[in-house]
Enzyme design. Structure first.
Site, PDB file in Angstrom:
ATOM      1  N   TYR A 143      -7.089   6.281   2.843  1.00  0.00           N
ATOM      2  CA  TYR A 143      -7.931   7.296   3.500  1.00  0.00           C
ATOM      3  C   TYR A 143      -9.388   7.198   3.039  1.00  0.00           C
ATOM      4  O   TYR A 143     -10.274   7.759   3.662  1.00  0.00           O
ATOM      5  CB  TYR A 143      -7.410   8.710   3.250  1.00  0.00           C
ATOM      6  N   LYS A 193       5.812   1.177  -2.148  1.00  0.00           N
ATOM      7  CA  LYS A 193       6.350   0.163  -1.238  1.00  0.00           C
ATOM      8  C   LYS A 193       6.117  -1.186  -1.920  1.00  0.00           C
ATOM      9  O   LYS A 193       5.445  -2.088  -1.395  1.00  0.00           O
ATOM     10  CB  LYS A 193       5.624   0.270   0.119  1.00  0.00           C
ATOM     11  N   ASP A 225      10.398   4.201   2.322  1.00  0.00           N
ATOM     12  CA  ASP A 225      11.323   4.369   3.459  1.00  0.00           C
ATOM     13  C   ASP A 225      12.610   5.053   2.997  1.00  0.00           C
ATOM     14  O   ASP A 225      13.145   5.939   3.667  1.00  0.00           O
ATOM     15  CB  ASP A 225      11.595   3.034   4.169  1.00  0.00           C
ATOM     16  N   ASP A 249       0.944  12.332   2.059  1.00  0.00           N
ATOM     17  CA  ASP A 249       0.582  13.124   3.236  1.00  0.00           C
ATOM     18  C   ASP A 249       1.821  13.298   4.120  1.00  0.00           C
ATOM     19  O   ASP A 249       2.183  14.405   4.541  1.00  0.00           O
ATOM     20  CB  ASP A 249      -0.529  12.362   3.993  1.00  0.00           C
ATOM     21  N   ASP A 253       4.722  16.767   4.229  1.00  0.00           N
ATOM     22  CA  ASP A 253       5.008  17.506   5.467  1.00  0.00           C
ATOM     23  C   ASP A 253       6.506  17.499   5.760  1.00  0.00           C
ATOM     24  O   ASP A 253       7.079  18.503   6.189  1.00  0.00           O
ATOM     25  CB  ASP A 253       4.247  16.911   6.653  1.00  0.00           C
TER      26      ASP A 253
END
Ligand code: NAD
Length: 358
Positions: A143, A193, A225, A249, A253
């Site tokens: 980001y 990852k 994942d 992020d 959620d």
């Protein structure tokens, strides 16, 4: 003790929910012998209306003079269309996080026992209990990396976003997470990852070094994942989960969805020295603003987090959390958490009931 608190009431339901949270703070002050001094700070859409920009000069400085910041929510359709960054409320959110050096975002996702039926997962999964904390790196990674868009000869336009992490950035968020795990259930899952990304391989190397230092914390690596799957299969297995900005992020959620209502979830953003910033995870809910219908619990629980993480007052924090659970157990509901046909109470009434339980 006297604590100085910056209040960013903001827009929409922000002022309503912050109003109730302040009354809870004052009640805790009276019970435990603390005093709170409040400094109102203008930010968001209301600041655009008042002074023409969402993040007026001096906002960060005012906050830095305080021990902590409580934020309601900013934004709304009225200010949604400006192309100028300083006339967009959301710009202010990014600016304040950056200016206060808030690199760690703490998002607890706890299923409150009285609302277990609001959990969209299988009953037996909810019955095992959900009480986890996602620690998201907030100021690095993709980001904040270089963004590019350029034309190629034979493949049309191409875009690229750079994801970079330094050992230093990883270590400071890692330490935060291990320290938090020590305060909670002494379990930490680090999500990455590493089977694909170089940043994740560095992330893992730093985390493993920290895991040796914090040998009292049970540590595991989880691929992102798999983490996404495990969060819906068996979220009860997690205590503290630490991860980089983008994975955090998305996963935070996902974690909040499994607890049933965004009106219940608090969050904290903290750095090393600056005051921490505490806020509900929901937005300004313009559809119900000014109607005394908003659920103030997420903001009230944000105050509990402030007591625990900024002021090291765990007993005060627990008193608030227990009062919220007691009111929910008695069956009191604001509209967002009520079942069809159930009686609902107002924002102010919910605040009053919680204060009476403290
Ligand atoms: P939202 O969270 O404001 O609302 C989504 C839905 O949840 C709405 O139906 C709303 O009524 C409901 N809701 C939210 N909080 C509630 C509460 N406490 N009690 C009862 N119901 C509640 O999200 P949105 O509609 O996507 O965004 C509205 C505005 O808020 C936008 O301008 C957005 O940019 C802004 N926003 C601000 C923040 C922040 O200040 N940190 C965060 C998210 C969104």
């Amino acid at each position: 003790m006297n604590y100085k608190i910056a209040l960013i009431r903001g827009d929409g339901i922000g002022p309503e929910v912050v109003g109730e949270a302040v009354k809870v703070m004052d009640a805790i002050g009276a019970k435990f012998g603390h005093t709170f001094e409040y400094v109102d700070v203008l930010m968001g859409g209301c600041a655009i209306d008042a002074v023409g920009k969402s993040y007026p000069e001096g906002t960060a400085e005012k906050c830095k003079e305080c021990d902590a910041v409580l934020l309601g929510a900013v934004g709304g359709p009225k200010w949604g269309h400006s192309t100028e960054a300083e006339k967009r409320p959301e710009t202010a959110l990014l600016s304040i996080r950056k200016d206060l050096g808030l690199y760690a975002n703490l998002r607890p996702a706890a299923l409150r026992p009285a609302l277990a039926e609001a959990c969209p997962l299988k009953k037996e999964t909810a019955d095992r209990g959900i009480d986890l904390m996602i620690v998201r790196e907030l100021t690095g990674g993709i980001y904040f990396g270089k963004r590019e868009r350029y034309a190629t000869e034979d493949r049309g336009e191409e875009a690229a976003d750079r994801m970079a992490y330094s050992e230093k950035e990883i270590e400071r968020i890692g330490r935060r997470a291990f320290e938090l795990a020590r305060l909670r259930g002494k379990k930490l899952a680090s999500v990455d990852k590493a089977n694909v990304l170089e940043t994740s391989r560095l992330w893992r190397k730093v985390m493993h070094k920290l895991a040796e230092e914090y040998s009292d914390v049970q540590y595991e690596d989880v691929l992102v994942d798999n983490a996404a799957m495990q969060l819906v299969r068996d979220p009860g297995q997690f205590d503290v989960v630490v991860t980089e900005n983008m994975f955090g992020d998305i996963l935070s959620d996902e974690a909040s969805m499994i607890t049933g209502s965004i009106g219940l979830l608090p969050s904290a953003s903290i750095g090393d020295t600056a005051p921490g910033l505490y806020e509900p995870i929901h937005g300004s809910a313009p559809d119900i603003a000014g109607q005394d219908r908003a659920n103030p619990i997420a903001t009230i629980l944000s105050v509990a987090m402030m007591f625990r993480y900024s002021f090291n007052l765990p007993a005060e924090a627990k008193t608030i959390e227990d009062a919220v659970d007691a009111i929910l157990n008695e069956g009191w509901r604001t509209a967002d958490i009520a079942k069809p046909g159930e009686d609902v109470i107002s924002t102010v009434k919910m605040g009053e009931l919680i204060r009476a339980k403290l």
